[in-house]
Design an enzyme around this catalytic site. Structure first.
Site, mmCIF file in Angstrom:
data_model
loop_
_atom_site.group_PDB
_atom_site.id
_atom_site.type_symbol
_atom_site.label_atom_id
_atom_site.label_comp_id
_atom_site.label_asym_id
_atom_site.label_seq_id
_atom_site.Cartn_x
_atom_site.Cartn_y
_atom_site.Cartn_z
ATOM 1 N N SER A 105 0.788 -1.388 0.173
ATOM 2 C CA SER A 105 0.003 -0.164 -0.013
ATOM 3 C C SER A 105 0.968 1.184 -0.039
ATOM 4 O O SER A 105 1.561 1.469 -0.879
ATOM 5 C CB SER A 105 -0.994 0.030 1.185
ATOM 6 O OG SER A 105 -2.130 0.763 0.993
ATOM 7 N N ASP A 128 -8.610 -5.843 -5.488
ATOM 8 C CA ASP A 128 -8.062 -4.829 -4.804
ATOM 9 C C ASP A 128 -9.384 -3.767 -4.565
ATOM 10 O O ASP A 128 -9.754 -3.324 -5.778
ATOM 11 C CB ASP A 128 -6.958 -3.757 -4.893
ATOM 12 C CG ASP A 128 -6.369 -3.083 -4.039
ATOM 13 O OD1 ASP A 128 -7.102 -2.377 -3.324
ATOM 14 O OD2 ASP A 128 -5.066 -3.094 -3.644
ATOM 15 N N HIS A 174 -7.168 -5.626 -0.930
ATOM 16 C CA HIS A 174 -6.177 -4.829 -0.606
ATOM 17 C C HIS A 174 -4.982 -5.303 0.437
ATOM 18 O O HIS A 174 -5.171 -5.587 1.560
ATOM 19 C CB HIS A 174 -6.513 -3.463 -0.300
ATOM 20 C CG HIS A 174 -5.644 -2.490 0.089
ATOM 21 N ND1 HIS A 174 -4.785 -1.996 -1.105
ATOM 22 C CD2 HIS A 174 -5.118 -1.787 1.048
ATOM 23 C CE1 HIS A 174 -3.815 -1.179 -0.704
ATOM 24 N NE2 HIS A 174 -4.158 -1.046 0.578
#
Ligand SMILES: *[C@@H]1O[C@H](CO)[C@@H](O)[C@H](O)[C@H]1NC(C)=O
Ligand SMILES: *[C@@H]1O[C@H](CO)[C@@H](O)[C@H](O)[C@H]1NC(C)=O
Ligand SMILES: *[C@@H]1O[C@H](CO)[C@@H](O)[C@H](O)[C@H]1NC(C)=O
Ligand SMILES: *[C@@H]1O[C@H](CO)[C@@H](O)[C@H](O)[C@H]1NC(C)=O
Ligand SMILES: *[C@@H]1O[C@H](CO)[C@@H](O)[C@H](O)[C@H]1NC(C)=O
Ligand SMILES: *[C@@H]1O[C@H](CO)[C@@H](O)[C@H](O)[C@H]1NC(C)=O
Ligand SMILES: *[C@@H]1O[C@H](CO)[C@@H](O)[C@H](O)[C@H]1NC(C)=O
Ligand SMILES: *[C@@H]1O[C@H](CO)[C@@H](O)[C@H](O)[C@H]1NC(C)=O
Ligand SMILES: *[C@@H]1O[C@H](CO)[C@@H](O)[C@H](O)[C@H]1NC(C)=O
Ligand SMILES: *[C@@H]1O[C@H](CO)[C@@H](O)[C@H](O)[C@H]1NC(C)=O
Length: 531
Positions: A200, A421, A460
Site C-alpha cells: 500500500s 483490490d 487490498h
C-alpha cells in the site's frame, strides 16, 4: 481497511515500548555495546538524539491486521533516533531493531499504510524473529494512518511541504542510511544485503526507493503500491461523485450483490469455478442484467433499479476527461462498499467517502479541513483531479518510469497486486510496468530485475476475506533473487479458507496468466501453468 480503524488507537498508544525491559549487555562484536551506539551521520539532517538499549526478552502482542501473531522472548538491540532536516522544522523518529544473536547479515526497511509512514514494532518484530535487522520511521508525521489532520497544513493554511516530502520519499532514504549505519556499528560489519518490504503506502515507498535512491536497497517487495498517488487518490472519490450526480446512493448489501454477480459472470471464463476471476480482461460484466431482481438485505428485500445499475456501470468504467489519462477503476470482483460506501442519516441514505480520498482532497487539494467532499460533482471532480496532479504529481506521484539506476545497481524488484483490490486500482500497477518497459525499451531486460505478479481474487494487501491465494513470502523470494540469482518464475501464494481448506497457487509474472492444466486438484498450484 475497516478493521484497521479499530486498531489505530491501540497502535498510536503503543509506540512507547514501556513493556520492554532493558539490560546493559548485548555486544556482538565485543567492542560497541548496544547501549553505547553513537549517532549516525545523515546527510541533510541533524540527529537530535539517540537512545539505544539491549532488550533481552521483548514481547510484541498481536494487533491484527498489522500483526497477526504474538512475538515473545525477542532478544534485540533497540535504537530510537530523532532527526530533523535542515530548514524543515520537523521531528522524525527512526527505530532500528537488531537481533542480539543470530543476525542473518541483512537489513530490511519497512513501510506504512494510509497516511502513516511506518508501524514500528508491528513491522519489526516478525523480521527480528527471523534474524533480520530492521527499521521503521514515522517520517515526522503523526503516525495516524487515517488522517493527516495533525501535519498537512501550517497554521497559516499552506501545505507543509517538508512533511509531504518526508511522507513522499525523503524519509525512506533517511531510514536506509540510518538503519544500515547503526547495524554496521553494532555488528562491526555492514549489512551484506539490504531490502525493502511494504504494501500500500509501503509499496509506494518501495517504488520511490527504486526510482530516487537506487542504491539504498538490493531487493524490494512492493505490494499493492499506492503509485500515481496525486491522481489515483482523487479517483477514489469517483464512486461518491457518481452516486451524488445520479441521485442514487446504494446500500452495502446491494453493492455486495453486484460484486457477487460480477464474479458469477466471469469466474468460469478461466475454466475453473472457484469464486476467483483469474483474468479480468475478458470479463464483460453488465450490471444492467440485474435490473428488476430482488435482493435479501438486513432491512428486507431491496429492488435493483436501472439507476443502481447505471451507477455501478459508471463506477466500474472509471472517470474520463481531458486531464484523466486512463481509467482509474476497480476490477469486476472487487468489493465496491469501501469507495462507494454509504450510511443512513436521519432516515436518508447518504454517501460516505473513503478516508484517504476525503482527507487528501480536504487538506492538500482544497487546503480546507472544513471542505465537504460530498458537494463534488462531475465538473468539480475533473478540476480537483487536474489540480491535484498539477500541484502534487512531482512530489508524490511516485511513478517515475526510469529505473535504469536501480537496474545498473543490480537491484531486484518484486511488485504484486491483488486483482480484487477494493482500494488501489491494479490497472496502475500494470501501467507502471508498461511505462518502465517502454522507458527501458526491452521487456527481457525488465524481466531481469523487475517482475509484477497479479494475484487473482485478492483484496487490498491480501488482508480480507476474498478467496484468492495471497503471496506467501515475497521477501524470501526477493532475497533468493538477489543472493542466489534465483529469479522468481512464479510467486508462491496460499489461502486458508474459512472451512480450513488450503488453496495454493503459483502467481504468474505479468503478462502471463495462470491456466488450469485440465486435470488435477483445482485447489493446488501444481494443477496450473503460466500461459
Ligand atoms: C520473559 O518475559 C516473560 C513475560 O513477558 C516472562 O514470563 C519470562 O519469565 C521472561 N523470561 C526471562 C528469562 O526473564
Ligand atoms: C497473544 O497473547 C495474549 C495474552 O498475552 C492472548 O490473549 C492472545 O490470545 C494471544 N494472541 C495470539 C494471536 O496468539
Ligand atoms: C516549528 O514547529 C513547531 C511545532 O511543530 C511550531 O510550534 C513552530 O511554530 C514551528 N516553527 C516555524 C518557524 O514554523
Ligand atoms: C506559512 O507558514 C510556513 C511555516 O511557518 C511558512 O514557511 C510559509 O512561508 C508561510 N506561508 C505564507 C504564505 O505565509
Ligand atoms: C420492489 O418491487 C416490487 C415488485 O417488483 C414491488 O412490489 C415493491 O414495492 C418494490 N419495493 C420497493 C422498496 O420499491
Ligand atoms: C490542468 O491545470 C493546468 C494548470 O492549472 C491547466 O493549464 C490545464 O489546462 C488543466 N487541464 C485541463 C484538461 O483542464
Ligand atoms: C461502510 O460504512 C459503514 C458505516 O455506515 C461502516 O460500518 C463500514 O465498515 C463501512 N464499510 C467499509 C467496507 O469500509
Ligand atoms: C437530523 O435531524 C435533526 C432533527 O431534525 C437535525 O437537528 C439534525 O441536524 C439532522 N442531522 C443531519 C446530519 O442532517
Ligand atoms: C504511465 O505513463 C502514462 C503516460 O505517460 C501516464 O499518464 C501514467 O500516469 C503512467 N502511469 C503510471 C502508473 O506510471
Ligand atoms: C533485449 O535484451 C536482450 C538481453 O537482455 C537481448 O538479447 C535482446 O537483443 C534485446 N532486444 C532488443 C530489441 O534490444
Amino acid at each position: 481497511m475497516s478493521s484497521l480503524r479499530n486498531y489505530s488507537l491501540l497502535m498510536i498508544l503503543s509506540l512507547g515500548l514501556a513493556a520492554l525491559v532493558p539490560t546493559a549487555e548485548g555486544a556482538p562484536n565485543g567492542k560497541t555495546t548496544c547501549a553505547t551506539l553513537a549517532k549516525p551521520t545523515i546527510p541533510g539532517a541533524s540527529v537530535l538524539s539517540i537512545q539505544s538499549q539491549h532488550l533481552p526478552n521483548s514481547t510484541v502482542l498481536a494487533s491484527p491486521p498489522l500483526l497477526n501473531s504474538n512475538f515473545t522472548g525477542l532478544d534485540l538491540c533497540g535504537v530510537d533516533l530523532v532527526i530533523s532536516h535542515h530548514g524543515a522544522n520537523d521531528t522524525v523518529k527512526i527505530q532500528v531493531w537488531m537481533p542480539s544473536t543470530g543476525w542473518n547479515g541483512r537489513f530490511v526497511g519497512t513501510g506504512g499504510s494510509g497516511y502513516a509512514a511506518g508501524f514500528f514494532e508491528y513491522s519489526l518484530a516478525p523480521l527480528v524473529a527471523l534474524g533480520y535487522a530492521a527499521a521503521s520511521t514515522d517520517a515526522g508525521l503523526s503516525g495516524d494512518p487515517y488522517s493527516p489532520a495533525l501535519w498537512a497544513l501550517h497554521p497559516n493554511g499552506t501545505v507543509n511541504e517538508d512533511l509531504l516530502l518526508n511522507f513522499a520519499s525523503r524519509s525512506v532514504h533517511d531510514m536506509a542510511v540510518a538503519g544500515k549505519a547503526i547495524a554496521a556499528q553494532y555488528y562491526g560489519r555492514k549489512p551484506a544485503h539490504s531490502y525493502w518490504n511494504g504494501c500500500s503506502t509501503g509499496g509506494r515507498q518501495g517504488l520511490v526507493a527504486a526510482q530516487k535512491y537506487p542504491r539504498d536497497f538490493d531487493g524490494i517487495v512492493a505490494g499493492a503500491p499506492a503509485i500515481d498517488w496525486s491522481r489515483y487518490v482523487v479517483a477514489e472519490q469517483w464512486p461518491q461523485v457518481v452516486m451524488k450526480e445520479e441521485g442514487t446512493y446504494i446500500s452495502q448489501c446491494v453493492l455486495g450483490y453486484f460484486t457477487d454477480a460480477s464474479v458469477a459472470a466471469c469466474d468460469s471464463l478461466d475454466g475453473v469455478a472457484d469464486g476467483v476471476i483469474t483474468d479480468v480482461r475478458p470479463c464483460n460484466f453488465d450490471p444492467f442484467t440485474l435490473v428488476g431482481t430482488r435482493v435479501q438485505c438486513d432491512g428486507g428485500k431491496e429492488n435493483v433499479t436501472k439507476e443502481m445499475a447505471s451507477v455501478v456501470g459508471k463506477i466500474l468504467a472509471g472517470p474520463t476527461g481531458p486531464s484523466i489519462p486512463h481509467a482509474y477503476a476497480l476490477n469486476p470482483g472487487a468489493a465496491l462498499d469501501s469507495l462507494a460506501n454509504t450510511t443512513i442519516v436521519n432516515g436518508t441514505r447518504v454517501g460516505l467517502p473513503f478516508f484517504v480520498n476525503d482527507a487528501w482532497i480536504k487538506y492538500f487539494v482544497k487546503k480546507d479541513p472544513d471542505f465537504d467532499t460530498s458537494t463534488i460533482g462531475y465538473s468539480d471532480f475533473e478540476k480537483i483531479f487536474n489540480q491535484s496532479q498539477q500541484e502534487f504529481g512531482q512530489v508524490i506521484g511516485s511513478c517515475r518510469s526510469d529505473l535504469s539506476g536501480f537496474y545498473s545497481a543490480g537491484g531486484k524488484l518484486i511488485v504484486w497486486h491483488g486483482l480484487a483490490d477494493q482500494l488501489i486500482f491494479p490497472g496502475d500497477t500494470v501501467a507502471y510496468h508498461r511505462n518502465v518497459t517502454q522507458a527501458l525499451g526491452n521487456s527481457s531486460t525488465v524481466a531481469e530485475f523487475y517482475r509484477t505478479f497479479l494475484a487473482p481474487g485478492v483484496d487490498h494487501c491480501g488482508g480480507g476475506a476474498t478467496p484468492g491465494a495471497v503471496p506467501a513470502d515475497p521477501l524470501s523470494a526477493v532475497v533468493a533473487w538477489v543472493e542466489d540469482q534465483k529469479a522468481p518464475d512464479v510467486l508462491e501464494a496460499r489461502k486458508t479458507k474459512a472451512d480450513g481448506t488450503v488453496v495454493t497457487r503459483n502467481l504468474c509474472p505479468f503478462p502471463s496468466v495462470s491456466r488450469y492444466r485440465g486435470t488435477g486438484d483445482k485447489s493446488l498450484a501444481s494443477s496450473y501453468t503460466c500461459a
